[in-house]
Design an enzyme around this catalytic site. Structure first.
Site, PDB file in Angstrom:
ATOM      1  N   PHE A 154      55.470  82.222   8.692  1.00 32.31           N
ATOM      2  CA  PHE A 154      55.716  81.726   7.339  1.00 32.31           C
ATOM      3  C   PHE A 154      54.765  80.556   7.074  1.00 32.31           C
ATOM      4  CE2 PHE A 154      58.071  79.273   4.152  1.00 32.31           C
ATOM      5  CZ  PHE A 154      58.417  80.269   3.253  1.00 32.31           C
ATOM      6  N   ASP A 204      60.869  79.893  15.842  1.00 34.38           N
ATOM      7  CA  ASP A 204      61.465  79.719  14.535  1.00 34.38           C
ATOM      8  C   ASP A 204      62.408  80.908  14.310  1.00 34.38           C
ATOM      9  OD1 ASP A 204      62.098  79.689  11.812  1.00 34.38           O
ATOM     10  OD2 ASP A 204      60.255  78.606  11.319  1.00 34.38           O
ATOM     11  N   ARG A 255      61.269  93.612  -0.377  1.00 38.25           N
ATOM     12  CA  ARG A 255      62.085  93.244   0.794  1.00 38.25           C
ATOM     13  C   ARG A 255      63.555  93.492   0.502  1.00 38.25           C
ATOM     14  NH1 ARG A 255      61.416  87.248   3.121  1.00 38.25           N
ATOM     15  NH2 ARG A 255      62.332  86.769   1.095  1.00 38.25           N
ATOM     16  N   TYR A 292      70.552  78.453   5.093  1.00 38.26           N
ATOM     17  CA  TYR A 292      70.799  78.998   3.753  1.00 38.26           C
ATOM     18  C   TYR A 292      70.454  80.482   3.651  1.00 38.26           C
ATOM     19  CZ  TYR A 292      65.826  77.779   3.423  1.00 38.26           C
ATOM     20  OH  TYR A 292      64.492  77.646   3.672  1.00 38.26           O
ATOM     21  N   LYS A 293      69.843  81.044   4.702  1.00 37.64           N
ATOM     22  CA  LYS A 293      69.520  82.473   4.661  1.00 37.64           C
ATOM     23  C   LYS A 293      70.728  83.255   5.182  1.00 37.64           C
ATOM     24  CE  LYS A 293      64.580  81.608   4.751  1.00 37.64           C
ATOM     25  NZ  LYS A 293      63.422  81.222   5.591  1.00 37.64           N
TER      26      LYS A 293
HETATM   27  C1  LIG Z   1      62.455  80.219   5.007  1.00 38.37           C
HETATM   28  C2  LIG Z   1      61.484  79.716   6.000  1.00 38.37           C
HETATM   29  C3  LIG Z   1      61.027  78.397   5.975  1.00 38.37           C
HETATM   30  C4  LIG Z   1      61.425  77.469   4.859  1.00 38.37           C
HETATM   31  O1  LIG Z   1      61.419  76.141   5.232  1.00 38.37           O
HETATM   32  P1  LIG Z   1      62.221  75.066   4.374  1.00 38.37           P
HETATM   33  O2  LIG Z   1      61.726  73.774   4.843  1.00 38.37           O
HETATM   34  O3  LIG Z   1      63.683  75.294   4.654  1.00 38.37           O
HETATM   35  O4  LIG Z   1      61.939  75.324   2.924  1.00 38.37           O
HETATM   36  C5  LIG Z   1      60.171  77.962   6.975  1.00 38.37           C
HETATM   37  N1  LIG Z   1      59.784  78.798   7.967  1.00 38.37           N
HETATM   38  C6  LIG Z   1      60.202  80.098   8.018  1.00 38.37           C
HETATM   39  C7  LIG Z   1      59.754  80.966   9.138  1.00 38.37           C
HETATM   40  C8  LIG Z   1      61.042  80.592   7.025  1.00 38.37           C
HETATM   41  O5  LIG Z   1      61.426  81.864   7.059  1.00 38.37           O
END
Ligand SMILES: *Cc1c(COP(=O)(O)O)cnc(C)c1O
Length: 397
Positions: free
Chosen positions: A113, A184, A356, A209-210
């Site tokens: 990400f 992660d 998705r 939150y996911k």
């Molecule tokens: C959703 C996601 C994020 C988002 O980070 P935030 O700081 O919570 O906005 C970061 N890394 C990955 C791999 C994600 O899937």
């Protein structure tokens, strides 16, 4: 056995909606509004500042950290809640680099990400450009782990395709080469069984939150392996990670173990929402969740492939090689998703061409899967997506 009829009844989904985006933002648990109302009126309203003690607010990051820890296979006492995932990535990465002072390369992959990569870039700049962020294709990660690597920064499940890395194998390889492994778990926690302690992850981070359903902007978590807990350098040395915050010392002394990964005042209201979501998770066995997730994702793949020949599966067919989402590619993916959303089937789109679908067994069943595939087939068969309002891109896709 997990009772998925019970779990489904614990969520308040709008009537007529099939929600296939819990991989991006989980839905509202029915118990959350009352819990937040209590946190507002009985805790904040009635207790005022006494709430930090009388309502246990100050201990929430560790207490809830352990409850998330159970879902990722962490030994108790080594997971804490706070901040956002991007911040937790920065913390884990800076601590890991400090534990490998003679090495200069951070290894990640092009499926990661972007925020994880951006945080690494920012940290490298801060450290005077002495480090290199090396990006390879996801399938090349194993071979790219060499004695040069200080730390691997890998997201287990790819946010676009749902492809899953082999966490135990890559971690073992990192260790054979003297590197540390940061995982992660943004698309793993609450999506599939994870065993951070058994698989010897050095650090793990993720969001709530996911799949965990704690609500928009809910705080992240960080796990630090027991052997590093008292050595990991907390670069974001905020007062709540201090050994004795209420001594108000002028100099920083890191707290014991995972406490040092706390930074500042925790988000109490959002943690109350997390607490309520975790009440549901307490009654979920991750092995049951995984079995049902694979059955539902297989069912969705089969239904869509049978009826939508113009969609190309982007997710691995092999069960072990994927998380709990299914993605398809189509050049008009954005408009197709908008047409689906207009019919109450909510998934999302990731550039350049990915549709998705997050499949979360807590509230998704066979009938939802079949209906979603029906809608998708109808939209493609009738080109219902080809309308100006569906082609116009919104800010959040
Ligand atoms: C959703 C996601 C994020 C988002 O980070 P935030 O700081 O919570 O906005 C970061 N890394 C990955 C791999 C994600 O899937």
């Amino acid at each position: 056995m997990t009772d998925f009829t019970w779990t489904r009844a614990q969520f308040q989904l709008p009537h007529g909606v099939i929600y296939l985006d819990g991989n991006s933002l989980g839905p509202l648990p029915t118990a959350t509004p009352a819990r937040l109302e209590k946190a507002l009126r009985d805790e904040w309203g009635a207790e005022l500042i006494k709430g930090w003690n009388s309502c246990g607010w100050m201990a929430m990051p560790g207490r809830l950290g352990d409850r998330v820890g159970r879902l990722i296979g962490a030994v108790p006492g080594h997971t804490v809640i706070g901040d956002t995932l991007s911040i937790k990535v920065f913390q884990a990465l800076s601590a890991a680099l400090n534990l490998r002072p003679d090495r200069r390369v951070i290894l990640s992959d092009t499926g990661n990400f972007p925020s994880d990569l951006y945080m690494a870039e920012g940290l490298i700049k801060l450290l005077g450009d002495r480090y290199e962020l090396r990006l390879v294709a996801p399938e090349e990660v194993a071979d790219a782990i060499t004695d040069e690597i200080a730390v691997t920064l890998i997201t287990e499940v790819d946010y676009r395709t749902g492809r899953r890395h082999d966490m135990p194998a890559l971690t073992a390889r990192a260790h054979q080469h003297g590197a540390l492994a940061i995982w992660d778990l943004a698309h793993s926690a609450g999506a599939l069984p994870v065993h951070v302690t058994r698989d010897k992850a050095d650090f793990a981070v993720g969001c709530t939150y996911k799949y965990l359903n704690a609500g928009p902007g809910a705080p992240a978590f960080i796990y630090v392996a027991p052997e590093h807990a008292d050595r990991a350098e907390p670069v974001l040395s905020g007062w709540l990670g201090h050994a004795a915050p209420f001594d108000f010392d002028l100099g920083y002394r890191a707290g014991d173990g995972i406490e040092r990964m706390r930074v500042g005042t925790p988000p109490v209201l959002q943690m109350a929402a997390l607490e309520t979501a975790l009440d549901i998770w307490d009654r979920v066995e991750m092995a049951d969740l995984r079995a049902r997730s694979l059955a539902l994702t297989d069912r969705f793949i089969a239904a869509v492939e049978a009826r939508c020949p113009s969609l190309a599966l982007a997710t691995p067919r092999d069960n072990d090689a994927r998380g709990s989402q299914v993605s398809f590619r189509h050049p008009q993916g954005y408009a197709i998703m908008q047409a689906l959303i207009a019919r109450g089937v909510i998934g999302d789109f990731r550039a350049p061409d990915i549709l998705r679908f997050g499949i979360c067994p807590l509230y998704i069943g066979e009938a939802d899967i079949d209906a979603a595939a029906d809608h998708l087939a109808q939209i493609l068969d009738t080109a219902a997506w080809d309308r100006p309002e569906y082609l116009q891109r919104k800010a959040v896709t």
